[in-house]
Design an enzyme around this catalytic site. Structure first.
Site, PDB file in Angstrom:
ATOM      1  N   ALA A 196      -3.470   3.505   2.044  1.00 30.15           N
ATOM      2  CA  ALA A 196      -3.962   3.677   3.020  1.00 30.15           C
ATOM      3  C   ALA A 196      -5.320   4.581   2.721  1.00 30.15           C
ATOM      4  O   ALA A 196      -5.151   5.701   2.148  1.00 30.15           O
ATOM      5  CB  ALA A 196      -3.222   4.446   3.859  1.00 30.15           C
ATOM      6  N   TYR A 236       0.362   5.077  12.944  1.00 30.22           N
ATOM      7  CA  TYR A 236      -1.179   5.674  12.885  1.00 30.22           C
ATOM      8  C   TYR A 236      -1.916   5.111  14.077  1.00 30.22           C
ATOM      9  O   TYR A 236      -1.351   4.301  14.920  1.00 30.22           O
ATOM     10  CB  TYR A 236      -1.705   5.332  11.499  1.00 30.22           C
ATOM     11  CG  TYR A 236      -0.970   5.887  10.477  1.00 30.22           C
ATOM     12  CD1 TYR A 236      -0.869   7.351  10.439  1.00 30.22           C
ATOM     13  CD2 TYR A 236      -0.079   5.315   9.798  1.00 30.22           C
ATOM     14  CE1 TYR A 236       0.029   8.109   9.459  1.00 30.22           C
ATOM     15  CE2 TYR A 236       0.688   5.952   8.748  1.00 30.22           C
ATOM     16  CZ  TYR A 236       1.014   7.339   8.743  1.00 30.22           C
ATOM     17  OH  TYR A 236       1.692   7.927   7.949  1.00 30.22           O
ATOM     18  N   PRO A 279       0.730  -1.099   0.268  1.00 26.39           N
ATOM     19  CA  PRO A 279       0.107   0.033  -0.050  1.00 26.39           C
ATOM     20  C   PRO A 279       0.799   1.250  -0.063  1.00 26.39           C
ATOM     21  O   PRO A 279       1.961   1.182   0.709  1.00 26.39           O
ATOM     22  CB  PRO A 279      -0.939  -0.106   1.528  1.00 26.39           C
ATOM     23  CG  PRO A 279      -0.067  -0.994   2.294  1.00 26.39           C
ATOM     24  CD  PRO A 279       0.714  -1.944   1.379  1.00 26.39           C
ATOM     25  N   LEU A 280       0.527   2.221  -1.034  1.00 26.93           N
ATOM     26  CA  LEU A 280       1.354   3.454  -1.114  1.00 26.93           C
ATOM     27  C   LEU A 280       0.586   4.564  -1.219  1.00 26.93           C
ATOM     28  O   LEU A 280      -0.430   4.813  -1.964  1.00 26.93           O
ATOM     29  CB  LEU A 280       2.183   3.215  -2.501  1.00 26.93           C
ATOM     30  CG  LEU A 280       3.274   2.157  -2.576  1.00 26.93           C
ATOM     31  CD1 LEU A 280       3.562   1.835  -4.146  1.00 26.93           C
ATOM     32  CD2 LEU A 280       4.366   2.292  -1.605  1.00 26.93           C
ATOM     33  N   THR A 281       0.824   5.472  -0.285  1.00 26.13           N
ATOM     34  CA  THR A 281       0.271   6.837  -0.296  1.00 26.13           C
ATOM     35  C   THR A 281       0.673   7.595  -1.543  1.00 26.13           C
ATOM     36  O   THR A 281       1.759   7.786  -1.448  1.00 26.13           O
ATOM     37  CB  THR A 281       0.554   7.658   0.883  1.00 26.13           C
ATOM     38  OG1 THR A 281      -0.222   7.032   2.335  1.00 26.13           O
ATOM     39  CG2 THR A 281      -0.223   8.976   1.082  1.00 26.13           C
ATOM     40  N   HIS A 316      -4.876  -1.564   8.939  1.00 28.00           N
ATOM     41  CA  HIS A 316      -3.417  -0.861   8.914  1.00 28.00           C
ATOM     42  C   HIS A 316      -2.910  -0.459  10.461  1.00 28.00           C
ATOM     43  O   HIS A 316      -3.559   0.343  11.262  1.00 28.00           O
ATOM     44  CB  HIS A 316      -3.380   0.803   8.297  1.00 28.00           C
ATOM     45  CG  HIS A 316      -2.382   1.460   8.173  1.00 28.00           C
ATOM     46  ND1 HIS A 316      -1.049   0.928   8.699  1.00 28.00           N
ATOM     47  CD2 HIS A 316      -1.884   2.325   7.275  1.00 28.00           C
ATOM     48  CE1 HIS A 316       0.052   1.624   8.204  1.00 28.00           C
ATOM     49  NE2 HIS A 316      -0.529   2.459   7.359  1.00 28.00           N
ATOM     50  N   GLY A 317      -2.246  -1.338  10.967  1.00 29.57           N
ATOM     51  CA  GLY A 317      -2.012  -1.425  12.450  1.00 29.57           C
ATOM     52  C   GLY A 317      -0.216  -1.032  12.719  1.00 29.57           C
ATOM     53  O   GLY A 317       0.335  -1.391  13.277  1.00 29.57           O
ATOM     54  N   ALA A 318       0.141  -0.348  11.461  1.00 28.21           N
ATOM     55  CA  ALA A 318       1.645  -0.046  11.483  1.00 28.21           C
ATOM     56  C   ALA A 318       1.940   1.348  11.255  1.00 28.21           C
ATOM     57  O   ALA A 318       0.784   2.368  11.320  1.00 28.21           O
ATOM     58  CB  ALA A 318       2.215  -0.823   9.828  1.00 28.21           C
ATOM     59  N   ASN A 319       3.169   1.660  11.265  1.00 30.55           N
ATOM     60  CA  ASN A 319       3.547   3.138  10.929  1.00 30.55           C
ATOM     61  C   ASN A 319       3.187   4.326  11.515  1.00 30.55           C
ATOM     62  O   ASN A 319       3.052   5.355  11.253  1.00 30.55           O
ATOM     63  CB  ASN A 319       3.201   3.565   9.442  1.00 30.55           C
ATOM     64  CG  ASN A 319       4.192   2.765   8.256  1.00 30.55           C
ATOM     65  OD1 ASN A 319       5.186   1.981   8.756  1.00 30.55           O
ATOM     66  ND2 ASN A 319       3.742   2.547   7.135  1.00 30.55           N
ATOM     67  N   GLY A 376       7.227  -1.816  -2.602  1.00 28.97           N
ATOM     68  CA  GLY A 376       6.570  -0.613  -2.652  1.00 28.97           C
ATOM     69  C   GLY A 376       7.103   0.302  -3.836  1.00 28.97           C
ATOM     70  O   GLY A 376       6.464   0.370  -5.030  1.00 28.97           O
ATOM     71  N   ASN A 429       6.765   8.562  12.046  1.00 29.02           N
ATOM     72  CA  ASN A 429       5.847   9.094  13.023  1.00 29.02           C
ATOM     73  C   ASN A 429       6.217   9.235  14.381  1.00 29.02           C
ATOM     74  O   ASN A 429       5.418   9.199  15.287  1.00 29.02           O
ATOM     75  CB  ASN A 429       4.471   8.653  12.719  1.00 29.02           C
ATOM     76  CG  ASN A 429       3.814   9.024  11.214  1.00 29.02           C
ATOM     77  OD1 ASN A 429       4.114  10.233  10.897  1.00 29.02           O
ATOM     78  ND2 ASN A 429       3.243   8.202  10.636  1.00 29.02           N
ATOM     79  N   GLN A 432      -6.591  -1.171   1.820  1.00 27.23           N
ATOM     80  CA  GLN A 432      -5.999  -0.771   3.329  1.00 27.23           C
ATOM     81  C   GLN A 432      -6.583   0.264   4.169  1.00 27.23           C
ATOM     82  O   GLN A 432      -6.826   1.448   3.552  1.00 27.23           O
ATOM     83  CB  GLN A 432      -4.621  -0.433   3.364  1.00 27.23           C
ATOM     84  CG  GLN A 432      -3.853  -0.513   4.718  1.00 27.23           C
ATOM     85  CD  GLN A 432      -2.466   0.251   4.804  1.00 27.23           C
ATOM     86  OE1 GLN A 432      -2.408   1.371   4.131  1.00 27.23           O
ATOM     87  NE2 GLN A 432      -1.613  -0.641   5.436  1.00 27.23           N
ATOM     88  N   GLY A 472      12.524  -3.085   1.160  1.00 28.81           N
ATOM     89  CA  GLY A 472      13.832  -2.875   0.180  1.00 28.81           C
ATOM     90  C   GLY A 472      14.015  -4.172  -0.118  1.00 28.81           C
ATOM     91  O   GLY A 472      15.298  -4.450  -0.845  1.00 28.81           O
TER      92      GLY A 472
HETATM   93  C1  PHB Z   1       2.611   8.773   3.944  1.00 34.27           C
HETATM   94  O1  PHB Z   1       1.928   9.369   3.752  1.00 34.27           O
HETATM   95  O2  PHB Z   1       3.899   9.497   4.341  1.00 34.27           O
HETATM   96  C2  PHB Z   1       2.543   7.090   4.657  1.00 34.27           C
HETATM   97  C3  PHB Z   1       1.289   6.998   4.796  1.00 34.27           C
HETATM   98  C4  PHB Z   1       0.859   5.620   5.187  1.00 34.27           C
HETATM   99  C5  PHB Z   1       1.804   4.798   5.698  1.00 34.27           C
HETATM  100  C6  PHB Z   1       3.230   5.291   5.709  1.00 34.27           C
HETATM  101  C7  PHB Z   1       3.484   6.540   5.238  1.00 34.27           C
HETATM  102  O3  PHB Z   1       1.871   3.670   6.054  1.00 34.27           O
END
Ligand code: PHB
Length: 362
Positions: free
Chosen positions: A59, A182, A26-28, A177-180, A319, A237, A101, A298
């Protein structure tokens, strides 16, 4: 002797047959239209990448309060559901499979994104360090408002409704989305969760919201069409946890009861270690989670094939490589040169850097 498993080996994901083990992460991309509604250009982008075994769409907000970036899509309005239908139909037309997501950004927001200019919500009133990109440029993060315990059922209900909406929109499944860093991750980790009620303190309490969300969403979809994404070592974050192995080891085991489609793990990155993150060996989660594991971080063709052959993971998500190479499986198969990702257009608008990366013309 049986052939070694590699990225081109088919995979049975619950009741879905994947033709290969490439997953698009998933890529914003910040390219939704007015009202956070996806459209034809987004449909083209995902359909171009439909040769992945599985696409995971970016997301997407479960509710207006879940937003923290400009032009990210939602799945809470009829217009958004209709927009996503264009996407899922285009992907299915190309023979692909696509999950959505679902996210809530929690404290990674600003009154500028919130209905009525309200404060963003979080487990505890702790702001992330730094600044946020708003429609009016960079602004300092504000101190979020701690959710009252009686507001938590609404957060869960919003994920449940988003899951139902994703079904109406024609997705093949959903990823929580339980990551990053948020909202759900903010509850999981003790750097952001200092609650003293049943949603804070011991890991069993910090994991409660994620598990209640997963329970609600699996009631809609059945476990085999629901995935969960975690990032145990990520410092993105402004996140930290005093004991990632204890926290995420518990979560990985607790997820077993849902019979999920997969667990999607963002592995420890060099940049996380430089920012004070604690490394967590993915094998620790592999041994605790009794289902499909997707790894991310990566990977290239060699490392992807290697982890699959060793049994360290079942699927690999890409990604930036998928962003820049709509036909990534074909390019790996032919050992063709790769398009390079253009960072300058990751989060801009329009087709440039989005739907104009060329297919291999060998
Ligand atoms: C972002 O917009 O930078 C972003 C969004 C969702 C993620 C990670 C980064 O899981």
């Amino acid at each position: 002797m049986t052939a070694e498993i590699n990225l081109f080996s088919p995979y049975q994901l619950g009741d879905l047959q994947l033709p290969n083990r490439f997953v698009m992460a998933p890529l914003t991309r910040n390219r939704a239209g007015a009202g956070n509604v996806p459209g034809e250009m987004n449909a083209t982008y995902y359909a171009q990448r439909a040769s992945a075994g599985l696409l995971i769409a970016e997301a997407t907000q479960t509710t207006p309060e879940a937003q923290g970036y400009p032009f990210t899509p939602g799945i809470h309005s009829p217009e958004q559901i209709a927009g996503w239908k264009l996407v899922t139909e285009a992907v299915h037309q190309q023979g692909g499979r696509i999950f959505l997501q679902m996210w809530h950004v929690g404290r990674v927001s600003h009154p500028d994104f919130q209905p009525n200019g309200a404060l963003p919500v979080a487990p505890s009133p702790i702001p992330p360090k730094g600044e946020i990109f708003t429609f009016a440029g960079m602004k300092p993060y504000v101190t979020p408002r701690a959710l009252e315990i009686n507001e938590i059922p609404l957060i869960i209900q919003q994920f449940r409704q988003a899951a139902q909406n994703a079904q109406i929109a024609g997705f093949d499944g959903v990823e929580v989305h339980g990551a990053n860093g948020y909202l759900l991750d903010q509850f999981l980790r003790d750097g952001t969760n200092q609650r003293t009620d049943e949603y804070g303190g011991a890991v069993e309490n910090r994991a409660r919201l994620l598990l209640e969300v997963v329970e609600a969403v699996t009631q809609v979809w059945g476990g085999q069409r629901v995935g969960v994404r975690l990032s145990p070592s990520s410092t993105f974050n402004d996140m930290k946890d005093s004991n990632p192995l204890a926290t995420f080891g518990y979560v990985a085991e607790a997820l077993n009861r849902f019979g999920l489609a997969y667990l999607h793990v963002i592995e420890t990155l060099e940049s996380d270690l430089r920012h004070g993150g604690t490394a967590l060996d993915t094998r620790e989660l592999r041994s605790r989670f009794q289902g499909t594991l997707i790894v991310n971080g990566g990977y290239n063709r060699e490392r992807g094939d290697a982890i699959l052959a060793s049994g360290g993971a079942d699927l690999v998500s890409f990604g930036q490589l998928f962003l820049a190479n709509p036909d990534l499986p074909k390019r790996f198969e032919l050992n063709a040169p790769l398009n390079q990702p253009d960072f300058a257009t990751f989060y801009t608008s329009g087709a440039k850097g989005y739907t104009d990366y060329p297919f291999w013309q060998g």
